[in-house]
Design a protein around this motif. Structure first.
Motif, short mmCIF file in Angstrom:
data_model
loop_
_atom_site.label_atom_id
_atom_site.label_comp_id
_atom_site.label_asym_id
_atom_site.label_seq_id
_atom_site.Cartn_x
_atom_site.Cartn_y
_atom_site.Cartn_z
N ARG A 31 0.85 -1.19 0.00
CA ARG A 31 0.00 0.00 0.00
C ARG A 31 0.88 1.23 0.00
O ARG A 31 1.82 1.34 0.81
N VAL A 32 0.60 2.16 -0.90
CA VAL A 32 1.42 3.35 -1.09
C VAL A 32 0.62 4.59 -0.68
O VAL A 32 -0.56 4.72 -1.03
N VAL A 33 1.26 5.47 0.08
CA VAL A 33 0.63 6.71 0.55
C VAL A 33 1.58 7.87 0.25
O VAL A 33 2.80 7.75 0.42
N ALA A 34 1.03 8.98 -0.20
CA ALA A 34 1.83 10.17 -0.51
C ALA A 34 2.07 11.00 0.74
O ALA A 34 1.18 11.16 1.58
N ALA A 35 3.29 11.51 0.89
CA ALA A 35 3.61 12.43 1.98
C ALA A 35 2.91 13.76 1.72
O ALA A 35 2.97 14.28 0.60
N GLU A 36 2.25 14.30 2.73
CA GLU A 36 1.48 15.52 2.54
C GLU A 36 1.62 16.43 3.75
O GLU A 36 1.92 15.99 4.85
N MET A 37 1.38 17.71 3.50
CA MET A 37 1.43 18.69 4.57
C MET A 37 0.15 18.61 5.40
O MET A 37 -0.93 18.38 4.88
N GLY A 38 0.32 18.79 6.68
CA GLY A 38 -0.82 18.76 7.59
C GLY A 38 -0.39 19.35 8.91
O GLY A 38 0.70 19.92 9.05
N SER A 39 -1.23 19.23 9.90
CA SER A 39 -0.91 19.72 11.24
C SER A 39 -0.96 18.55 12.21
O SER A 39 -1.81 17.67 12.09
N ILE A 40 -0.05 18.55 13.13
CA ILE A 40 0.03 17.48 14.12
C ILE A 40 0.11 18.10 15.50
O ILE A 40 0.83 19.06 15.72
N ALA A 41 -0.70 17.56 16.37
CA ALA A 41 -0.70 18.08 17.75
C ALA A 41 0.60 17.71 18.43
O ALA A 41 1.05 16.57 18.36
N SER A 42 1.19 18.69 19.08
CA SER A 42 2.45 18.44 19.75
C SER A 42 2.27 18.07 21.22
O SER A 42 3.21 18.07 21.99
N THR A 43 1.02 17.81 21.60
CA THR A 43 0.76 17.45 22.99
C THR A 43 1.00 15.96 23.22
O THR A 43 0.86 15.15 22.30
N PHE A 44 1.34 15.64 24.43
CA PHE A 44 1.51 14.25 24.84
C PHE A 44 1.16 14.17 26.32
O PHE A 44 1.21 15.17 27.04
N ASP A 45 0.79 12.99 26.75
CA ASP A 45 0.32 12.80 28.12
C ASP A 45 1.41 12.22 29.01
O ASP A 45 2.15 11.32 28.60
N VAL A 46 1.50 12.74 30.22
CA VAL A 46 2.37 12.19 31.26
C VAL A 46 1.55 12.11 32.54
O VAL A 46 0.50 12.75 32.68
N ASN A 47 2.03 11.33 33.47
CA ASN A 47 1.31 11.10 34.71
C ASN A 47 1.99 11.84 35.87
O ASN A 47 3.20 12.10 35.85
N GLY A 48 1.19 12.15 36.87
CA GLY A 48 1.73 12.84 38.04
C GLY A 48 0.73 12.80 39.18
O GLY A 48 -0.28 12.09 39.14
N SER A 49 1.00 13.57 40.21
CA SER A 49 0.13 13.62 41.38
C SER A 49 0.04 15.05 41.90
O SER A 49 0.95 15.87 41.70
N ILE A 50 -1.07 15.32 42.59
CA ILE A 50 -1.32 16.65 43.15
C ILE A 50 -0.51 16.82 44.43
O ILE A 50 -0.39 15.89 45.24
N ASP A 51 0.03 18.02 44.62
CA ASP A 51 0.79 18.33 45.82
C ASP A 51 0.44 19.75 46.28
O ASP A 51 -0.12 20.54 45.51
N PHE A 52 0.76 20.06 47.55
CA PHE A 52 0.55 21.41 48.04
C PHE A 52 1.44 22.40 47.29
O PHE A 52 2.54 22.05 46.85
N ASN A 53 0.95 23.61 47.16
CA ASN A 53 1.76 24.70 46.62
C ASN A 53 2.70 25.16 47.73
O ASN A 53 2.28 25.83 48.69
N GLN A 54 3.97 24.80 47.60
CA GLN A 54 4.93 25.11 48.65
C GLN A 54 5.28 26.59 48.72
O GLN A 54 6.00 27.01 49.63
N ARG A 55 4.76 27.39 47.79
CA ARG A 55 4.95 28.83 47.86
C ARG A 55 3.81 29.51 48.60
O ARG A 55 3.86 30.73 48.85
N ASP A 56 2.77 28.77 48.90
CA ASP A 56 1.61 29.31 49.61
C ASP A 56 1.55 28.67 50.99
O ASP A 56 0.69 27.84 51.29
N VAL A 57 2.49 29.05 51.85
CA VAL A 57 2.62 28.48 53.20
C VAL A 57 2.72 29.64 54.19
O VAL A 57 3.43 30.62 53.96
#
Length: 409
Positions: free
Chosen positions: A102-128
């Motif tokens: 199967r052959v596909v032509a390379a074409e211009m388009g837009s791609i989202a540059s976002t990606f997902d990572v995992n983490g956890s909520i923590d206190f804001n150590q500047r608000d103490v």
């Protein structure tokens, strides 16, 4: 004479044996030459080197026929392939469908540059907020609080008896009776330096009565992290009574793979989702990328600040955060078209005459089954998206050179 006759006979026998052996070898040679198979030739007199199954190009066969691996005929490999024509792997049109190319032509388009990572909520150590005793004294009363309680700004924490404040207020009232403004101002400033609030000083001015009792209140709303105030405890100046962490904003500490570190910048927008609130998203921004990496997981810590309306985001909650910038134009090909060898990335190009050849590319972002091509390919060039591994294997066997990045148009 008998010995001479015997020797002659021996010499004659040996000569006859040699002649017979030589003649036999000559006859066998002629016979072998006449029985040797003629070199196989194909249509147009082209020399055939061997036959092969395109699905298993490493296996070679001397004669044509059906492949023992697939239900298809073996393909001839000609000696003049590659001479006089452009280099590339040639596939019979009838075999393309069987191979699933199967052959596909390379074409211009837009791609989202976002990606997902995992983490956890923590206190804001500047608000103490750290609540301390401004003067020596002792604790008269502690309000019903414990570490972990959520309190609002201005909530009472403890009542303190501060004898030094009482004596300083008495001195202030005595100086004030002298009616000397400069002395009165100096005494008033001394009260301020001792940490006496303006409201208490104003009350002393209004009533003329002194008092060394003070109700300590929370300067901010949040969670009581530590509570050191106990009834009857003697206090020293500067002793900590309580520590409060604000909940107006929280931090999301996410683990970012170091290979994607260049894609995240301080100030970028981020969107978090939590399993505790399905279907909702929380907008924030990247406020810091910590300078050290984890040696075990090879990740960096990205700190995202999130607004915490209503205190719904609680430290310790698990979250997934989408990082990266906005989508931007890019040259795109299907991700499955890229062959990664470990040292470089390769695609199989279709020349338009039924021939295919490999080309090196430099890839970028990947999202939604599409891969960005940074170098090595031009818009409109056709790449093989299915069956490319068979073509790449055949190109390697025949020694077809990979098109360099500099040769791309």
């Amino acid at each position: 004479m008998t010995d001479a006759t015997s020797a002659a006979r021996w010499r004659a026998g040996i000569l006859a044996a040699v002649l017979i052996a030589g003649g036999g070898g000559y006859w066998l040679g002629l016979s072998g030459q006449s029985d040797a198979p003629t070199e196989a030739t194909g249509s147009g007199g082209r020399k055939i080197l061997y036959y092969y199954d395109p699905m298993f190009p490493n296996q070679k066969f001397d004669k044509p026929g059906k492949s023992p691996f697939m239900d298809m005929q073996l393909e001839p490999k000609y000696a003049d392939e590659g001479s006089g024509t452009a280099p590339g792997v040639s596939v019979d049109p009838a075999a393309r469908q069987s191979l699933g190319i199967r052959v596909v032509a390379a074409e211009m388009g837009s791609i989202a540059s976002t990606f997902d990572v995992n983490g956890s909520i923590d206190f804001n150590q500047r608000d103490v907020a750290i609540v301390q005793a401004r003067s020596g004294g002792f604790v008269e009363r502690v309000y019903r609080l414990a570490p972990g309680d959520v309190i609002g700004a201005g909530a009472p924490i403890a009542d303190l008896q501060l004898p030094e404040w009482g004596s300083a207020q008495t001195e202030y009232l005595s100086v004030k009776k002298l009616r000397k403004p400069e002395l009165t101002a100096a005494a008033r400033q001394r009260l301020r330096l001792m940490g006496i609030p303006e409201g208490v000083i104003a009350e002393v001015d209004r009533t003329g009565r002194t008092g060394g009792r003070l109700t300590v209140r929370a300067p901010i709303g949040g969670v009581v992290q530590t509570l050191n105030a106990r009834v009857g405890v003697t206090l020293a100046t500067g002793q900590t009574l309580a520590e409060i962490s604000g909940l107006g904003t929280v931090w999301l500490n996410a683990a970012l793979p170091e290979a994607q570190a260049a894609l995240v910048k301080t100030g970028q927008r981020a969107t978090a989702t939590l399993t505790a609130f399905p279907g909702e998203s929380f907008a924030g921004r990247v406020i810091a990328i910590l300078p050290t990496a984890s040696a075990d997981s090879r990740t960096l810590t990205v700190r995202v600040e999130l607004a915490n309306r209503g205190g719904r985001l609680r430290p310790g909650m698990f979250a997934t955060v989408a990082l990266g910038g906005d989508a931007r134009p890019a040259l795109l090909i299907p991700s499955e078209a890229v062959i990664r060898t470990g040292k470089r990335a390769i695609v199989m190009l279709e020349r338009g005459d039924g021939r295919y050849h490999p080309a090196e590319v430099v890839t970028g972002r990947e999202s939604g089954g599409k891969t960005e091509v940074l170098r090595g390919l031009a818009a409109g060039e056709k790449v093989v998206a299915s069956g490319q591994f068979l073509l790449d294997s055949e190109a390697s066997l025949t020694g077809i050179a990979v098109r360099a990045l500099e040769a791309a148009r």
